[in-house]
Design a protein around this motif. Structure first.
Motif, PDB file in Angstrom:
ATOM      1  N   SER A 242       1.761   5.748  41.592  1.00  0.00           N
ATOM      2  CA  SER A 242       3.255   5.556  41.564  1.00  0.00           C
ATOM      3  C   SER A 242       3.748   4.278  41.597  1.00  0.00           C
ATOM      4  O   SER A 242       4.782   3.812  41.152  1.00  0.00           O
ATOM      5  CB  SER A 242       3.894   6.588  42.472  1.00  0.00           C
ATOM      6  OG  SER A 242       4.170   6.247  43.510  1.00  0.00           O
TER       7      SER A 242
ATOM      8  N   GLN B 193       3.039   2.377  38.442  1.00  0.00           N
ATOM      9  CA  GLN B 193       3.863   2.877  37.531  1.00  0.00           C
ATOM     10  C   GLN B 193       5.274   2.214  37.775  1.00  0.00           C
ATOM     11  O   GLN B 193       5.771   1.488  36.698  1.00  0.00           O
ATOM     12  CB  GLN B 193       4.184   4.364  37.487  1.00  0.00           C
ATOM     13  CG  GLN B 193       3.069   5.074  36.979  1.00  0.00           C
ATOM     14  CD  GLN B 193       3.080   6.438  37.084  1.00  0.00           C
ATOM     15  OE1 GLN B 193       3.553   6.893  38.375  1.00  0.00           O
ATOM     16  NE2 GLN B 193       2.429   7.624  36.524  1.00  0.00           N
ATOM     17  N   SER B 194       6.074   1.982  38.780  1.00  0.00           N
ATOM     18  CA  SER B 194       7.099   1.228  38.921  1.00  0.00           C
ATOM     19  C   SER B 194       6.771  -0.274  38.606  1.00  0.00           C
ATOM     20  O   SER B 194       7.882  -0.802  38.375  1.00  0.00           O
ATOM     21  CB  SER B 194       7.615   1.410  40.673  1.00  0.00           C
ATOM     22  OG  SER B 194       7.230   2.599  41.267  1.00  0.00           O
ATOM     23  N   GLU B 195       5.639  -0.652  39.159  1.00  0.00           N
ATOM     24  CA  GLU B 195       5.494  -2.229  38.731  1.00  0.00           C
ATOM     25  C   GLU B 195       5.555  -2.508  37.468  1.00  0.00           C
ATOM     26  O   GLU B 195       6.182  -3.342  36.920  1.00  0.00           O
ATOM     27  CB  GLU B 195       4.095  -2.566  39.229  1.00  0.00           C
ATOM     28  CG  GLU B 195       3.854  -4.115  39.112  1.00  0.00           C
ATOM     29  CD  GLU B 195       2.511  -4.470  39.799  1.00  0.00           C
ATOM     30  OE1 GLU B 195       1.747  -3.718  40.261  1.00  0.00           O
ATOM     31  OE2 GLU B 195       2.214  -5.835  39.463  1.00  0.00           O
ATOM     32  N   VAL B 196       4.882  -1.637  36.543  1.00  0.00           N
ATOM     33  CA  VAL B 196       4.920  -1.813  35.047  1.00  0.00           C
ATOM     34  C   VAL B 196       6.256  -1.576  34.599  1.00  0.00           C
ATOM     35  O   VAL B 196       6.752  -2.417  33.462  1.00  0.00           O
ATOM     36  CB  VAL B 196       3.944  -0.691  34.388  1.00  0.00           C
ATOM     37  CG1 VAL B 196       3.938  -0.670  32.848  1.00  0.00           C
ATOM     38  CG2 VAL B 196       2.687  -0.936  34.742  1.00  0.00           C
ATOM     39  N   GLN B 197       6.892  -0.421  35.126  1.00  0.00           N
ATOM     40  CA  GLN B 197       8.266  -0.313  34.313  1.00  0.00           C
ATOM     41  C   GLN B 197       9.356  -1.765  34.600  1.00  0.00           C
ATOM     42  O   GLN B 197      10.044  -2.189  33.951  1.00  0.00           O
ATOM     43  CB  GLN B 197       9.034   0.775  35.341  1.00  0.00           C
ATOM     44  CG  GLN B 197       8.765   1.884  34.525  1.00  0.00           C
ATOM     45  CD  GLN B 197       9.031   3.187  35.124  1.00  0.00           C
ATOM     46  OE1 GLN B 197       9.329   3.325  36.251  1.00  0.00           O
ATOM     47  NE2 GLN B 197       8.448   4.297  34.911  1.00  0.00           N
ATOM     48  N   ALA B 198       8.865  -2.382  35.983  1.00  0.00           N
ATOM     49  CA  ALA B 198       9.783  -3.286  36.251  1.00  0.00           C
ATOM     50  C   ALA B 198       9.412  -4.855  35.742  1.00  0.00           C
ATOM     51  O   ALA B 198       9.950  -5.720  35.957  1.00  0.00           O
ATOM     52  CB  ALA B 198       9.917  -3.698  37.610  1.00  0.00           C
TER      53      ALA B 198
ATOM     54  N   ARG C 255       2.065  -2.793  29.930  1.00  0.00           N
ATOM     55  CA  ARG C 255       3.350  -2.818  29.263  1.00  0.00           C
ATOM     56  C   ARG C 255       3.352  -2.877  27.772  1.00  0.00           C
ATOM     57  O   ARG C 255       4.015  -1.850  27.159  1.00  0.00           O
ATOM     58  CB  ARG C 255       3.969  -4.280  29.577  1.00  0.00           C
ATOM     59  CG  ARG C 255       4.845  -4.049  31.079  1.00  0.00           C
ATOM     60  CD  ARG C 255       6.001  -5.397  30.890  1.00  0.00           C
ATOM     61  NE  ARG C 255       6.845  -5.264  29.885  1.00  0.00           N
ATOM     62  CZ  ARG C 255       8.218  -4.739  30.365  1.00  0.00           C
ATOM     63  NH1 ARG C 255       8.250  -4.181  31.513  1.00  0.00           N
ATOM     64  NH2 ARG C 255       9.132  -4.519  29.505  1.00  0.00           N
TER      65      ARG C 255
ATOM     66  N   ARG D 260       3.199   0.956  27.141  1.00  0.00           N
ATOM     67  CA  ARG D 260       4.197   1.539  27.196  1.00  0.00           C
ATOM     68  C   ARG D 260       4.994   1.444  25.991  1.00  0.00           C
ATOM     69  O   ARG D 260       5.830   2.131  25.528  1.00  0.00           O
ATOM     70  CB  ARG D 260       5.046   1.017  28.282  1.00  0.00           C
ATOM     71  CG  ARG D 260       5.075   1.755  29.619  1.00  0.00           C
ATOM     72  CD  ARG D 260       5.531   1.094  30.882  1.00  0.00           C
ATOM     73  NE  ARG D 260       7.192   1.000  30.316  1.00  0.00           N
ATOM     74  CZ  ARG D 260       7.838   1.860  30.823  1.00  0.00           C
ATOM     75  NH1 ARG D 260       7.654   3.012  31.225  1.00  0.00           N
ATOM     76  NH2 ARG D 260       9.236   1.710  30.616  1.00  0.00           N
ATOM     77  N   GLN D 261       5.103   0.090  25.329  1.00  0.00           N
ATOM     78  CA  GLN D 261       5.770  -0.139  24.189  1.00  0.00           C
ATOM     79  C   GLN D 261       5.230   0.253  22.775  1.00  0.00           C
ATOM     80  O   GLN D 261       5.583   0.119  21.697  1.00  0.00           O
ATOM     81  CB  GLN D 261       5.837  -1.706  24.011  1.00  0.00           C
ATOM     82  CG  GLN D 261       6.789  -2.226  24.995  1.00  0.00           C
ATOM     83  CD  GLN D 261       6.555  -3.705  25.008  1.00  0.00           C
ATOM     84  OE1 GLN D 261       5.901  -4.549  24.159  1.00  0.00           O
ATOM     85  NE2 GLN D 261       6.946  -4.472  26.102  1.00  0.00           N
TER      86      GLN D 261
END
Ligand code: ZN
Length: 231
Positions: A20, A23-28, A190, A193-194
């Protein structure tokens, strides 16, 4: 000792909290920047990265004593961020790897990952498992753009984790900054995710790989660069 995962070594387990955090790191993370380096710049970066890794990587390979330790490097003009380990020690790096990398350490990570596949003999395993040897041969003959054909080489998740672990070990022994190299995994996550996953078909990327990397790096630093126990 079933050998079903295809990995040579025991690899550290990833916890839910590691995942988790990743996950937060990738989102930010910042948006991915793609450069447009000249051919000469790309060749220079790849030469420099390969030179830094070569001796420690061969040493790791010989200690393992299971895979192919003589490597032939090929540069593909394909713009996608991908690389591959081929039968008989071939390592292909796409031009795109250098353009997506934020620094030479990230390029070192990609090359070391493919060296890891070779050292652990994943190429032979994948060939035995999936009978894609002929396809790979055809792909090489049809260079320079290997993109679509390379998608036929698929390693197990455990083998990918092992290649990342061995990459971290090779970088550690080469004195390459592991924290800088790690940026490539964030970039891949990233891009994933895109939904630009077509770039990454042969190397599924996501927070699991970042979490696995962090575990591997902690273990390698604690052991001062020793190989993990055999599976
Ligand atoms: Zn891989």
């Amino acid at each position: 000792m079933c050998g079903c995962s295809g990995a040579v070594h025991q690899l550290p387990q990833i916890g839910a909290s590691d995942l988790s955090l990743a996950q937060s790191e990738v989102q930010a993370a910042d948006a991915v920047v793609v450069q447009d380096a000249s051919h000469a710049e790309i060749v220079a970066v790849l030469r420099s990265a390969t030179k830094r890794l070569h001796r420690p990587a061969r040493q790791v390979c010989h200690e393992m004593n299971v895979g192919v330790c003589e490597w032939d490097f090929h540069l593909s003009r394909a713009p996608s961020m991908n690389a591959a380990a081929l039968p008989d020690g071939g390592i292909v790096v796409n031009r795109g790897v250098v353009n997506y990398a934020a620094n030479e350490e990230e390029v070192c990570f990609v090359i070391a990952h493919e060296m890891g596949h070779q050292a652990a003999d994943h190429v032979a395993t994948a060939r035995r498992n999936r009978a894609v040897g002929a396809l790979i041969g055809a792909a090489l003959a049809n260079a320079p753009d290997l993109g679509a054909e390379l998608a036929t080489i698929a390693y197990s998740k455990e083998q990918e984790r092992e290649a990342d672990y061995l990459a971290a070990l090779i970088l550690y022994r080469s004195g390459v900054d592991l924290d800088k190299a790690r940026g490539m995994l964030v970039t891949m996550a990233r891009l994933s995710r895109q939904k630009r996953t077509a770039l990454l078909d042969t190397h599924p990327a996501g927070p699991e790989r970042i979490a696995g990397w962090d575990r591997a790096v902690a273990e390698i630093r604690a052991s001062n660069g020793r190989l993990p126990p055999r599976a």
